[in-house]
Design a protein around this motif. Structure first.
Motif, PDB file in Angstrom:
ATOM      1  N   ILE A 113       0.869  -1.182   0.000  1.00 31.50           N
ATOM      2  CA  ILE A 113       0.000   0.000   0.000  1.00 31.50           C
ATOM      3  C   ILE A 113       0.904   1.229   0.000  1.00 31.50           C
ATOM      4  N   VAL A 114       0.856   2.022  -1.046  1.00 31.12           N
ATOM      5  CA  VAL A 114       1.726   3.191  -1.180  1.00 31.12           C
ATOM      6  C   VAL A 114       1.003   4.416  -0.613  1.00 31.12           C
ATOM      7  N   ARG A 115       1.594   5.012   0.423  1.00 28.82           N
ATOM      8  CA  ARG A 115       1.022   6.209   1.029  1.00 28.82           C
ATOM      9  C   ARG A 115       1.324   7.435   0.156  1.00 28.82           C
ATOM     10  N   ALA A 116       0.636   8.527   0.440  1.00 28.46           N
ATOM     11  CA  ALA A 116       0.774   9.744  -0.359  1.00 28.46           C
ATOM     12  C   ALA A 116       2.201  10.270  -0.361  1.00 28.46           C
ATOM     13  N   ASP A 117       2.942  10.047   0.729  1.00 29.36           N
ATOM     14  CA  ASP A 117       4.315  10.540   0.813  1.00 29.36           C
ATOM     15  C   ASP A 117       5.339   9.532   0.305  1.00 29.36           C
ATOM     16  N   ALA A 188       3.070   6.783  15.721  1.00 27.46           N
ATOM     17  CA  ALA A 188       2.193   7.781  15.091  1.00 27.46           C
ATOM     18  C   ALA A 188       2.546   7.993  13.635  1.00 27.46           C
ATOM     19  N   ARG A 189       3.841   7.826  13.297  1.00 29.02           N
ATOM     20  CA  ARG A 189       4.288   8.011  11.912  1.00 29.02           C
ATOM     21  C   ARG A 189       4.263   6.726  11.103  1.00 29.02           C
ATOM     22  N   HIS A 190       3.969   5.603  11.720  1.00 34.30           N
ATOM     23  CA  HIS A 190       4.163   4.308  11.055  1.00 34.30           C
ATOM     24  C   HIS A 190       3.314   4.180   9.795  1.00 34.30           C
ATOM     25  N   ALA A 191       3.928   3.661   8.747  1.00 30.68           N
ATOM     26  CA  ALA A 191       3.236   3.530   7.457  1.00 30.68           C
ATOM     27  C   ALA A 191       2.015   2.623   7.541  1.00 30.68           C
ATOM     28  N   ASN A 192       2.001   1.685   8.472  1.00 32.38           N
ATOM     29  CA  ASN A 192       0.866   0.759   8.577  1.00 32.38           C
ATOM     30  C   ASN A 192      -0.356   1.376   9.244  1.00 32.38           C
ATOM     31  N   PHE A 193      -0.229   2.618   9.706  1.00 34.62           N
ATOM     32  CA  PHE A 193      -1.376   3.360  10.216  1.00 34.62           C
ATOM     33  C   PHE A 193      -1.809   4.384   9.166  1.00 34.62           C
ATOM     34  N   HIS A 251     -11.118   7.850   4.265  1.00 34.61           N
ATOM     35  CA  HIS A 251      -9.775   8.050   3.724  1.00 34.61           C
ATOM     36  C   HIS A 251      -8.957   6.769   3.846  1.00 34.61           C
ATOM     37  N   ALA A 252      -9.021   6.130   5.023  1.00 33.32           N
ATOM     38  CA  ALA A 252      -8.258   4.908   5.244  1.00 33.32           C
ATOM     39  C   ALA A 252      -8.654   3.821   4.256  1.00 33.32           C
ATOM     40  N   ASN A 253      -9.915   3.806   3.874  1.00 38.13           N
ATOM     41  CA  ASN A 253     -10.409   2.767   2.967  1.00 38.13           C
ATOM     42  C   ASN A 253     -10.020   3.026   1.515  1.00 38.13           C
ATOM     43  N   ALA A 254      -9.670   4.263   1.198  1.00 39.42           N
ATOM     44  CA  ALA A 254      -9.388   4.636  -0.204  1.00 39.42           C
ATOM     45  C   ALA A 254      -7.964   4.278  -0.592  1.00 39.42           C
ATOM     46  N   VAL A 255      -7.608   3.007  -0.435  1.00 44.32           N
ATOM     47  CA  VAL A 255      -6.275   2.531  -0.801  1.00 44.32           C
ATOM     48  C   VAL A 255      -6.425   1.287  -1.667  1.00 44.32           C
ATOM     49  N   ARG A 256      -5.372   0.959  -2.331  1.00 36.00           N
ATOM     50  CA  ARG A 256      -5.321  -0.295  -3.079  1.00 36.00           C
ATOM     51  C   ARG A 256      -3.909  -0.838  -3.001  1.00 36.00           C
ATOM     52  N   ARG A 257      -3.783  -2.114  -3.115  1.00 37.78           N
ATOM     53  CA  ARG A 257      -2.457  -2.734  -3.141  1.00 37.78           C
ATOM     54  C   ARG A 257      -1.931  -2.759  -4.577  1.00 37.78           C
ATOM     55  N   GLU A 258      -0.625  -2.550  -4.685  1.00 43.05           N
ATOM     56  CA  GLU A 258       0.011  -2.538  -5.995  1.00 43.05           C
ATOM     57  C   GLU A 258       1.422  -3.116  -5.873  1.00 43.05           C
ATOM     58  N   PRO A 259       1.991  -3.614  -6.971  1.00 39.97           N
ATOM     59  CA  PRO A 259       3.335  -4.208  -6.897  1.00 39.97           C
ATOM     60  C   PRO A 259       4.383  -3.166  -6.503  1.00 39.97           C
TER      61      PRO A 259
END
Length: 506
Positions: A113-117, A188-193, A251-259
């Protein structure tokens, strides 16, 4: 690969002992060693293969694991009754074994899951952190509102409350406060949150504003803070927290997994409930997987400083520089002083379960434990919960107690925990998935519902270390892509958040 016929395992030609693959009774002839067993030898325990004089060093892995309390005869059980801890000179030989890393041409990938940053997550949680023990019940009350699931938000793995027992009664400028804030900041900064809610009481030593300032955190739609006192009580605070989480869910739900490349993986390496097979099966198999990850550009964090004691020279030899190696030795010296100040000793570490499984001294346990780190260069050493920024094999100073150690690793950025066990473990570490590796098949058969892979096949003679490492590396990629671990299926992870508390309670 080991054969199925031998009754024992010899790890090095220079060793004074071999390891029993099954229980050995008195009179059993060890043909490979030309030795007759005297007494009962439990599985995973040590058998002397030559005469050892009183006071002489005893070797396993071609390394000293202790000193003979008395003269030991061939065929004797070697354990606490005749083997003692002792100090000896270590040759740190900084960087002597460092070598160029051979990176793969086509790195492995996983579905991340790629975050915005640009950060990459292996899981997608919403988290609730408490500044102080006083707000723990409220934090859990908020998370409990979502226990039965989150209808309509299939991409969110859950809402978890991570609470602790400190945050007040401590020096606001002391080491424990710095470590606590660093730990909370890392989570608080963890990518998995995808988003985090920080809840305080209001009058605690660990003030929300001071936490945010120390960790350079800024409030926003996905990082919200408030306190019980300002809100007006327990029920109002829970209701307000539930409303805030509900605002974050879309917002949390608006993600998708990608390679994404495996270079985005950061493993925290742990062992708990170790036994005499740990350094033969699960730990080296995990080390083989770590070597594969490093060659694919990823990161692995070895920790538990009391459990590398006596084997640290094997790591300093792999350091990329003298400076890195000396950082590790500095942490060893800190621990020697820390235990002395608290009227303890480093050899207190092997637990009753470790000893029942065949481990006698911390030297022996440590030599097996460092095998989790594979064979690549040691590129950096970090203090507890510091952000890990280097790629490759690194070290983080932590206690040996697994929940405290893994908490520091996850605060540093680990997005997966890999946990070897010989006696059995039922551990989780939200928001990072936790994979467990069994050291022996008897444990796998007994506790398969909690363990993800059986490395006991190595001692059974049905698989080799490299093969098992490759198999586990594939499991790591599958887990990072969303496959659930056994601990996740059982709901582990919220109660294992334990920041390291160092100072006096005031």
């Amino acid at each position: 690969m080991l054969t199925k016929t031998s009754l024992t395992i010899r790890l090095h030609p220079n060793d004074d002992v071999v390891i029993a693959r099954a229980q050995l009774v008195s009179g059993t002839v060890l043909i490979d060693e030309n030795v007759t067993v005297s007494g009962l030898i439990p599985p995973g325990h040590k058998v002397a293969t030559r005469a050892i004089a009183a006071g002489a060093p005893v070797k396993r892995y071609n390394q000293i694991i202790g000193f003979a309390r008395r003269a030991v005869q061939p065929g004797e059980h070697v354990h606490m009754h005749n083997l003692a801890m002792g100090d000896f000179a270590r040759d740190y030989a900084f960087g002597a074994d460092a070598k160029p890393t051979r990176y793969v041409e086509a790195p492995a990938t996983f579905q991340g899951i790629v975050r915005a940053d640009g950060r990459v997550a292996t899981r997608n949680y919403l988290g609730i952190l408490s500044t102080v023990n006083c707000s723990a019940t409220v934090a859990h009350g908020i998370a409990d509102a979502f226990k039965r699931g989150i209808a309509g938000f299939a991409n969110v793995d859950g809402v978890v409350a991570l609470t602790h027992g400190s945050g007040c009664g401590m020096d606001v400028n002391g080491e424990s406060m710095h470590v606590l804030r660093r730990t909370l900041g890392g989570y608080a900064r963890h990518a998995n949150f995808a988003g985090v809610l920080i809840v305080g009481l209001g009058c605690e030593a660990n003030q929300v504003s001071a936490l945010l300032g120390a960790e350079h955190l800024s409030e926003g739609p996905l990082l919200r803070t408030f306190s019980i006192q300002d809100t007006g009580g327990t029920a109002k605070t829970i209701a307000r927290g539930v409303a805030m989480i509900e605002e974050m869910l879309p917002h949390a739900n608006a993600v998708r997994r990608e390679p994404v490349p495996a270079s985005h993986l950061m493993l925290g390496l742990q062992c708990g409930g170790s036994d005499g097979y740990s350094g033969i099966t699960a730990n080296p198999a995990l080390g083989a997987a770590v070597d594969l990850l490093v060659r694919n550009g990823g990161t692995a964090i070895l920790s538990e400083t009391p459990e590398i004691y006596g084997a640290e020279h094997l790591l300093t030899r792999r350091a990329v520089s003298r400076q890195v190696g000396e950082k590790l030795v500095e942490r060893i010296r800190w621990w020697e002083d820390y235990t002395a100040r608290n009227k303890g000793e480093m050899n207190n570490n092997p637990s009753p379960g470790n000893k029942a499984g065949g481990l006698t001294t911390i030297l022996e346990k440590s030599l097996g434990a460092v095998a989790k780190g594979g064979t690549t260069n040691l590129v950096e050493v970090y203090e507890y919960a510091q952000p890990v920024t280097a790629k490759g094999f690194v070290y983080m100073d932590t206690p040996g107690y697994d929940p405290v150690s893994a908490t520091g690793q996850v605060a540093g950025g680990a997005n997966m925990i890999c946990f070897t066990t010989g006696r059995g473990s039922a551990y989780g570490c939200a928001p990072a998935p936790s994979l467990k590796l069994a050291t022996n098949t008897a444990l796998w058969n007994r506790q398969e519902e909690d363990i993800d892979i059986n490395c006991g096949q190595i001692v059974d003679g049905t698989a080799g270390v490299e093969e098992m490492g490759e198999r586990f590396f594939r499991l790591i990629l599958d887990t990072a892509s969303g496959a659930k671990t056994k601990s996740e299926l059982h709901g582990y992870g919220q109660n294992e958040f334990v920041p390291w508390y160092l100072g006096a309670v005031m």
